[in-house]
Motif scaffolding. Sequence first.
Motif, PDB file in Angstrom:
ATOM      1  N   ALA A  14       0.835  -1.195   0.000  1.00  0.00           N
ATOM      2  CA  ALA A  14       0.000   0.000   0.000  1.00  0.00           C
ATOM      3  C   ALA A  14       0.871   1.247   0.000  1.00  0.00           C
ATOM      4  CB  ALA A  14      -0.925  -0.006   1.205  1.00  0.00           C
ATOM      5  N   GLY A  15       0.435   2.244  -0.768  1.00  0.00           N
ATOM      6  CA  GLY A  15       1.181   3.483  -0.887  1.00  0.00           C
ATOM      7  C   GLY A  15       2.115   3.526  -2.075  1.00  0.00           C
ATOM      8  N   ASN A  16       2.407   2.365  -2.637  1.00  0.00           N
ATOM      9  CA  ASN A  16       3.311   2.304  -3.787  1.00  0.00           C
ATOM     10  C   ASN A  16       2.555   2.484  -5.100  1.00  0.00           C
ATOM     11  OD1 ASN A  16       5.459   2.001  -2.097  1.00  0.00           O
ATOM     12  ND2 ASN A  16       5.746  -0.183  -2.474  1.00  0.00           N
ATOM     13  N   SER A  17       3.301   2.349  -6.210  1.00  0.00           N
ATOM     14  CA  SER A  17       2.743   2.616  -7.529  1.00  0.00           C
ATOM     15  C   SER A  17       2.955   1.438  -8.466  1.00  0.00           C
ATOM     16  CB  SER A  17       3.411   3.859  -8.141  1.00  0.00           C
ATOM     17  OG  SER A  17       3.201   4.996  -7.345  1.00  0.00           O
ATOM     18  N   LEU A  18       2.108   1.383  -9.469  1.00  0.00           N
ATOM     19  CA  LEU A  18       2.245   0.444 -10.580  1.00  0.00           C
ATOM     20  C   LEU A  18       1.784   1.147 -11.846  1.00  0.00           C
ATOM     21  CD1 LEU A  18       0.787  -3.038  -9.487  1.00  0.00           C
ATOM     22  CD2 LEU A  18       3.156  -2.540 -10.144  1.00  0.00           C
ATOM     23  N   ARG A  19       2.348   0.734 -12.979  1.00  0.00           N
ATOM     24  CA  ARG A  19       1.849   1.218 -14.256  1.00  0.00           C
ATOM     25  C   ARG A  19       1.440   0.028 -15.102  1.00  0.00           C
ATOM     26  NH1 ARG A  19       4.550   4.672 -19.221  1.00  0.00           N
ATOM     27  NH2 ARG A  19       5.605   2.686 -19.609  1.00  0.00           N
ATOM     28  N   LEU A  20       0.180   0.024 -15.484  1.00  0.00           N
ATOM     29  CA  LEU A  20      -0.343  -1.010 -16.365  1.00  0.00           C
ATOM     30  C   LEU A  20      -0.263  -0.537 -17.806  1.00  0.00           C
ATOM     31  CD1 LEU A  20      -3.559  -2.087 -14.436  1.00  0.00           C
ATOM     32  CD2 LEU A  20      -1.210  -2.889 -14.148  1.00  0.00           C
ATOM     33  N   SER A  21      -0.057  -1.486 -18.700  1.00  0.00           N
ATOM     34  CA  SER A  21      -0.042  -1.202 -20.136  1.00  0.00           C
ATOM     35  C   SER A  21      -1.032  -2.123 -20.838  1.00  0.00           C
ATOM     36  CB  SER A  21       1.350  -1.425 -20.724  1.00  0.00           C
ATOM     37  OG  SER A  21       2.311  -0.595 -20.118  1.00  0.00           O
ATOM     38  N   CYS A  22      -1.551  -1.643 -21.932  1.00  0.00           N
ATOM     39  CA  CYS A  22      -2.458  -2.451 -22.752  1.00  0.00           C
ATOM     40  C   CYS A  22      -2.148  -2.148 -24.211  1.00  0.00           C
ATOM     41  CB  CYS A  22      -3.896  -2.118 -22.429  1.00  0.00           C
ATOM     42  SG  CYS A  22      -5.102  -2.907 -23.530  1.00  0.00           S
ATOM     43  N   VAL A  23      -1.785  -3.179 -24.937  1.00  0.00           N
ATOM     44  CA  VAL A  23      -1.463  -3.035 -26.362  1.00  0.00           C
ATOM     45  C   VAL A  23      -2.602  -3.590 -27.196  1.00  0.00           C
ATOM     46  CG1 VAL A  23       0.132  -3.618 -28.208  1.00  0.00           C
ATOM     47  CG2 VAL A  23       0.998  -3.216 -25.900  1.00  0.00           C
ATOM     48  N   ALA A  74       0.858   5.909 -31.495  1.00  0.00           N
ATOM     49  CA  ALA A  74       1.897   5.365 -32.375  1.00  0.00           C
ATOM     50  C   ALA A  74       2.259   3.941 -31.972  1.00  0.00           C
ATOM     51  CB  ALA A  74       3.127   6.249 -32.338  1.00  0.00           C
ATOM     52  N   LYS A  75       2.076   3.640 -30.693  1.00  0.00           N
ATOM     53  CA  LYS A  75       2.370   2.299 -30.178  1.00  0.00           C
ATOM     54  C   LYS A  75       1.104   1.494 -29.928  1.00  0.00           C
ATOM     55  CE  LYS A  75       6.666   3.753 -27.891  1.00  0.00           C
ATOM     56  NZ  LYS A  75       7.407   3.837 -26.605  1.00  0.00           N
ATOM     57  N   ASN A  76      -0.046   2.065 -30.252  1.00  0.00           N
ATOM     58  CA  ASN A  76      -1.324   1.382 -29.980  1.00  0.00           C
ATOM     59  C   ASN A  76      -1.408   0.918 -28.536  1.00  0.00           C
ATOM     60  OD1 ASN A  76      -2.388   1.656 -32.590  1.00  0.00           O
ATOM     61  ND2 ASN A  76      -1.310  -0.170 -33.302  1.00  0.00           N
ATOM     62  N   THR A  77      -0.965   1.759 -27.629  1.00  0.00           N
ATOM     63  CA  THR A  77      -0.866   1.385 -26.230  1.00  0.00           C
ATOM     64  C   THR A  77      -1.557   2.410 -25.343  1.00  0.00           C
ATOM     65  OG1 THR A  77       1.247   0.269 -26.631  1.00  0.00           O
ATOM     66  CG2 THR A  77       0.734   0.834 -24.354  1.00  0.00           C
ATOM     67  N   VAL A  78      -2.256   1.910 -24.348  1.00  0.00           N
ATOM     68  CA  VAL A  78      -2.847   2.757 -23.317  1.00  0.00           C
ATOM     69  C   VAL A  78      -2.231   2.361 -21.983  1.00  0.00           C
ATOM     70  CG1 VAL A  78      -4.822   1.238 -22.889  1.00  0.00           C
ATOM     71  CG2 VAL A  78      -4.995   3.657 -22.372  1.00  0.00           C
ATOM     72  N   TYR A  79      -2.049   3.351 -21.115  1.00  0.00           N
ATOM     73  CA  TYR A  79      -1.407   3.127 -19.825  1.00  0.00           C
ATOM     74  C   TYR A  79      -2.351   3.523 -18.694  1.00  0.00           C
ATOM     75  CZ  TYR A  79       2.657   3.322 -22.911  1.00  0.00           C
ATOM     76  OH  TYR A  79       3.544   3.111 -23.942  1.00  0.00           O
ATOM     77  N   LEU A  80      -2.138   2.912 -17.563  1.00  0.00           N
ATOM     78  CA  LEU A  80      -2.822   3.317 -16.344  1.00  0.00           C
ATOM     79  C   LEU A  80      -1.766   3.435 -15.251  1.00  0.00           C
ATOM     80  CD1 LEU A  80      -5.618   3.966 -15.129  1.00  0.00           C
ATOM     81  CD2 LEU A  80      -5.641   1.620 -14.255  1.00  0.00           C
ATOM     82  N   GLN A  81      -1.414   4.660 -14.916  1.00  0.00           N
ATOM     83  CA  GLN A  81      -0.478   4.911 -13.829  1.00  0.00           C
ATOM     84  C   GLN A  81      -1.261   4.945 -12.533  1.00  0.00           C
ATOM     85  OE1 GLN A  81       2.965   5.284 -13.864  1.00  0.00           O
ATOM     86  NE2 GLN A  81       2.769   5.281 -11.629  1.00  0.00           N
ATOM     87  N   MET A  82      -0.905   4.058 -11.628  1.00  0.00           N
ATOM     88  CA  MET A  82      -1.639   3.933 -10.374  1.00  0.00           C
ATOM     89  C   MET A  82      -0.710   4.295  -9.226  1.00  0.00           C
ATOM     90  SD  MET A  82      -3.743   0.407 -11.122  1.00  0.00           S
ATOM     91  CE  MET A  82      -2.287  -0.618 -11.067  1.00  0.00           C
TER      92      MET A  82
END
Length: 124
Positions: A14-23, A74-82
């Motif tokens: 808890a309190g930390n971060s993750l970044r998800l990617s979706c191609v 350009a990379k067909n990618t979406v990110y979710l910075q959490m």
Amino acid sequence: QVRLVESGGGLVQAGNSLRLSCVLSGRTFSYAMGWFRQAPGKEREFVAAISWGSGSTDYADSVKGRFTISRDNAKNTVYLQMNSLKPEDTAVYRCAAEPQGWSSLPLRYDYTYWGQGTQVTVSS
């Protein structure tokens, strides 16, 4: 055939971060992208969405101010910075795509194409 593949999930404190990617692959249209999550025993929950041109975004109240959705067409990618993750953020996170115009967002749950999901676990 449209295919969505998520990555970036994992176990964090808890309190930390993750970044998800979706191609996304196989598309021939402009599309809005969304992130959803589903915890065990709970219904699927909308998390965030972004328009094709990135000019429109939408967030669930539960993640507003902590999560940021972005995309690189350009990379067909979406990110979710959490950021500032909480144990209640624990869920399988899935991305979704829906054909839309430059600045349009679909209704929150009106998405046609879905990925398989990536697990996010936040420990207390």
